[in-house]
Design a protein around this motif. Structure first.
Motif, PDB file in Angstrom:
ATOM      1  N   ASP A 116       0.822  -1.219   0.000  1.00  0.00           N
ATOM      2  CA  ASP A 116       0.000   0.000   0.000  1.00  0.00           C
ATOM      3  C   ASP A 116       0.853   1.265   0.000  1.00  0.00           C
ATOM      4  O   ASP A 116       0.415   2.311   0.444  1.00  0.00           O
ATOM      5  CB  ASP A 116      -0.942  -0.002   1.210  1.00  0.00           C
ATOM      6  CG  ASP A 116      -0.186  -0.028   2.547  1.00  0.00           C
ATOM      7  OD1 ASP A 116       1.031  -0.305   2.529  1.00  0.00           O
ATOM      8  OD2 ASP A 116      -0.820   0.223   3.585  1.00  0.00           O
ATOM      9  N   ARG A 117       2.079   1.182  -0.498  1.00  0.00           N
ATOM     10  CA  ARG A 117       2.962   2.350  -0.559  1.00  0.00           C
ATOM     11  C   ARG A 117       3.205   2.703  -2.020  1.00  0.00           C
ATOM     12  O   ARG A 117       4.120   2.177  -2.656  1.00  0.00           O
ATOM     13  CB  ARG A 117       4.299   2.042   0.138  1.00  0.00           C
ATOM     14  CG  ARG A 117       4.173   1.546   1.560  1.00  0.00           C
ATOM     15  CD  ARG A 117       3.664   2.616   2.508  1.00  0.00           C
ATOM     16  NE  ARG A 117       3.674   2.154   3.892  1.00  0.00           N
ATOM     17  CZ  ARG A 117       3.405   2.913   4.947  1.00  0.00           C
ATOM     18  NH1 ARG A 117       3.100   4.188   4.758  1.00  0.00           N
ATOM     19  NH2 ARG A 117       3.429   2.412   6.160  1.00  0.00           N
ATOM     20  N   PRO A 118       2.395   3.573  -2.600  1.00  0.00           N
ATOM     21  CA  PRO A 118       2.493   3.823  -4.044  1.00  0.00           C
ATOM     22  C   PRO A 118       3.836   4.354  -4.505  1.00  0.00           C
ATOM     23  O   PRO A 118       4.264   4.070  -5.625  1.00  0.00           O
ATOM     24  CB  PRO A 118       1.365   4.844  -4.311  1.00  0.00           C
ATOM     25  CG  PRO A 118       0.995   5.388  -2.971  1.00  0.00           C
ATOM     26  CD  PRO A 118       1.281   4.309  -1.977  1.00  0.00           C
ATOM     27  N   LEU A 119       4.541   5.094  -3.661  1.00  0.00           N
ATOM     28  CA  LEU A 119       5.828   5.647  -4.072  1.00  0.00           C
ATOM     29  C   LEU A 119       6.923   4.587  -4.126  1.00  0.00           C
ATOM     30  O   LEU A 119       8.005   4.835  -4.661  1.00  0.00           O
ATOM     31  CB  LEU A 119       6.248   6.785  -3.131  1.00  0.00           C
ATOM     32  CG  LEU A 119       5.362   8.035  -3.152  1.00  0.00           C
ATOM     33  CD1 LEU A 119       5.910   9.083  -2.201  1.00  0.00           C
ATOM     34  CD2 LEU A 119       5.239   8.621  -4.558  1.00  0.00           C
ATOM     35  N   LEU A 120       6.642   3.393  -3.583  1.00  0.00           N
ATOM     36  CA  LEU A 120       7.653   2.333  -3.572  1.00  0.00           C
ATOM     37  C   LEU A 120       7.386   1.250  -4.611  1.00  0.00           C
ATOM     38  O   LEU A 120       8.043   0.209  -4.605  1.00  0.00           O
ATOM     39  CB  LEU A 120       7.730   1.691  -2.183  1.00  0.00           C
ATOM     40  CG  LEU A 120       8.218   2.596  -1.053  1.00  0.00           C
ATOM     41  CD1 LEU A 120       8.393   1.802   0.226  1.00  0.00           C
ATOM     42  CD2 LEU A 120       9.526   3.293  -1.418  1.00  0.00           C
ATOM     43  N   GLN A 121       6.445   1.508  -5.511  1.00  0.00           N
ATOM     44  CA  GLN A 121       6.176   0.522  -6.566  1.00  0.00           C
ATOM     45  C   GLN A 121       7.193   0.714  -7.694  1.00  0.00           C
ATOM     46  O   GLN A 121       6.871   1.107  -8.801  1.00  0.00           O
ATOM     47  CB  GLN A 121       4.739   0.676  -7.074  1.00  0.00           C
ATOM     48  CG  GLN A 121       3.677   0.567  -5.982  1.00  0.00           C
ATOM     49  CD  GLN A 121       3.832  -0.675  -5.111  1.00  0.00           C
ATOM     50  OE1 GLN A 121       3.909  -1.788  -5.635  1.00  0.00           O
ATOM     51  NE2 GLN A 121       3.883  -0.498  -3.798  1.00  0.00           N
ATOM     52  N   THR A 122       8.443   0.440  -7.377  1.00  0.00           N
ATOM     53  CA  THR A 122       9.549   0.618  -8.311  1.00  0.00           C
ATOM     54  C   THR A 122      10.384  -0.664  -8.331  1.00  0.00           C
ATOM     55  O   THR A 122      10.210  -1.549  -7.490  1.00  0.00           O
ATOM     56  CB  THR A 122      10.452   1.794  -7.887  1.00  0.00           C
ATOM     57  OG1 THR A 122      11.063   1.477  -6.625  1.00  0.00           O
ATOM     58  CG2 THR A 122       9.647   3.082  -7.738  1.00  0.00           C
ATOM     59  N   GLU A 123      11.309  -0.750  -9.282  1.00  0.00           N
ATOM     60  CA  GLU A 123      12.163  -1.934  -9.386  1.00  0.00           C
ATOM     61  C   GLU A 123      13.159  -2.038  -8.240  1.00  0.00           C
ATOM     62  O   GLU A 123      13.603  -3.133  -7.892  1.00  0.00           O
ATOM     63  CB  GLU A 123      12.917  -1.919 -10.729  1.00  0.00           C
ATOM     64  CG  GLU A 123      12.014  -2.112 -11.940  1.00  0.00           C
ATOM     65  CD  GLU A 123      12.810  -2.183 -13.231  1.00  0.00           C
ATOM     66  OE1 GLU A 123      14.060  -2.119 -13.162  1.00  0.00           O
ATOM     67  OE2 GLU A 123      12.195  -2.301 -14.298  1.00  0.00           O
ATOM     68  N   ASP A 124      13.518  -0.895  -7.659  1.00  0.00           N
ATOM     69  CA  ASP A 124      14.520  -0.883  -6.587  1.00  0.00           C
ATOM     70  C   ASP A 124      14.007  -0.047  -5.412  1.00  0.00           C
ATOM     71  O   ASP A 124      14.382   1.123  -5.260  1.00  0.00           O
ATOM     72  CB  ASP A 124      15.838  -0.316  -7.122  1.00  0.00           C
ATOM     73  CG  ASP A 124      16.992  -0.490  -6.135  1.00  0.00           C
ATOM     74  OD1 ASP A 124      16.726  -0.845  -4.966  1.00  0.00           O
ATOM     75  OD2 ASP A 124      18.151  -0.269  -6.535  1.00  0.00           O
ATOM     76  N   PRO A 125      13.124  -0.633  -4.571  1.00  0.00           N
ATOM     77  CA  PRO A 125      12.561   0.138  -3.452  1.00  0.00           C
ATOM     78  C   PRO A 125      13.613   0.715  -2.518  1.00  0.00           C
ATOM     79  O   PRO A 125      13.444   1.825  -1.997  1.00  0.00           O
ATOM     80  CB  PRO A 125      11.679  -0.883  -2.732  1.00  0.00           C
ATOM     81  CG  PRO A 125      11.346  -1.897  -3.770  1.00  0.00           C
ATOM     82  CD  PRO A 125      12.556  -1.982  -4.645  1.00  0.00           C
ATOM     83  N   ALA A 126      14.720  -0.011  -2.294  1.00  0.00           N
ATOM     84  CA  ALA A 126      15.758   0.494  -1.387  1.00  0.00           C
ATOM     85  C   ALA A 126      16.347   1.800  -1.899  1.00  0.00           C
ATOM     86  O   ALA A 126      16.530   2.759  -1.134  1.00  0.00           O
ATOM     87  CB  ALA A 126      16.857  -0.550  -1.205  1.00  0.00           C
ATOM     88  N   ALA A 127      16.644   1.846  -3.207  1.00  0.00           N
ATOM     89  CA  ALA A 127      17.188   3.075  -3.795  1.00  0.00           C
ATOM     90  C   ALA A 127      16.152   4.193  -3.770  1.00  0.00           C
ATOM     91  O   ALA A 127      16.487   5.369  -3.538  1.00  0.00           O
ATOM     92  CB  ALA A 127      17.643   2.806  -5.234  1.00  0.00           C
ATOM     93  N   THR A 128      14.879   3.830  -3.988  1.00  0.00           N
ATOM     94  CA  THR A 128      13.809   4.828  -3.941  1.00  0.00           C
ATOM     95  C   THR A 128      13.701   5.439  -2.556  1.00  0.00           C
ATOM     96  O   THR A 128      13.558   6.664  -2.407  1.00  0.00           O
ATOM     97  CB  THR A 128      12.466   4.196  -4.343  1.00  0.00           C
ATOM     98  OG1 THR A 128      12.568   3.664  -5.667  1.00  0.00           O
ATOM     99  CG2 THR A 128      11.344   5.217  -4.295  1.00  0.00           C
TER     100      THR A 128
END
Length: 205
Positions: free
Chosen positions: A140-152
């Motif tokens: 439920d974290r829309p800003l973390l829907q990326t390939e590399d959540p740690a870098a985000t």
């Protein structure tokens, strides 16, 4: 036994002093997702015998139960941020309370100005690995829907910390019992509101 009772008496006096000095202002928790704003906030509110409010929950309620992720997907981030600012402004009219805000809320200048006028701001500071460990299992974290959540997360922290540092008080959120973090919040609030404000400010280092 007398020592325990004495410490309890000091704690109760401390809480009474905080609530008295706070008056009609809120305590607003700011910081990254996963920093513990809701969890610590509820416990802090209980300790101070104040109401607790969660801005994200209020936003979802006002959107008929849609989740934050669903609101992002349906309407986009600018729409969400505008609505978030309005919800926080309304909640701040509710007087003394503990209010948890979303991770991006404190970045808006108008929201920071309202918080300065109506509240004491408290930054729960969590590092990247701590945030990732706490949120990686949640969808439920829309800003973390990326390939590399740690870098985000590291990018978000770098972009947001200059704003978070403007908070009145900061407390390090880390993997210790929640009540220990609440104890530190109470001490810092007492220092800031009732004693030497430099002690609370010193927590920013």
């Amino acid at each position: 036994m007398s020592g325990i009772l004495a410490r309890q008496g000091v704690a109760q006096n401390q809480i009474a002093d905080i609530v008295s000095a706070l008056g009609a202002r809120a305590i607003v928790l700011v910081g990254m997702m996963g920093s513990g704003k809701s969890t610590v906030g509820r416990r802090l509110a209980a300790r101070l015998r104040l109401p607790f409010a969660d801005a994200d929950h209020e936003i979802e309620t006002r959107h008929g139960g849609m989740t934050i992720a669903e609101i992002f997907a349906a309407h986009g981030e600018p729409y969400f941020r505008d609505g978030e600012a309005k919800v926080i402004a309304a909640l701040l009219e509710g007087g003394a309370q503990v209010l948890a805000t979303g991770g991006g809320a404190f970045l808006r200048e108008d929201t920071r100005a309202r918080i300065r006028d109506k509240a004491v701001s408290l930054w729960l500071k969590a590092d990247g690995p701590t945030v990732l460990r706490r949120v990686k299992r949640r969808a439920d974290r829309p800003l973390l829907q990326t390939e590399d959540p740690a870098a985000t997360i590291e990018r978000l922290i770098a972009a947001r910390e200059p704003f978070y540092r403007l908070a009145d008080i900061s407390i390090v959120s880390r993997d210790v019992p929640h009540d220990k973090v609440v104890d530190e919040c109470v001490e810092a609030l007492h220092d800031y509101l009732c004693g030497d404000a430099s002690v609370a400010v010193a927590n920013n280092t």
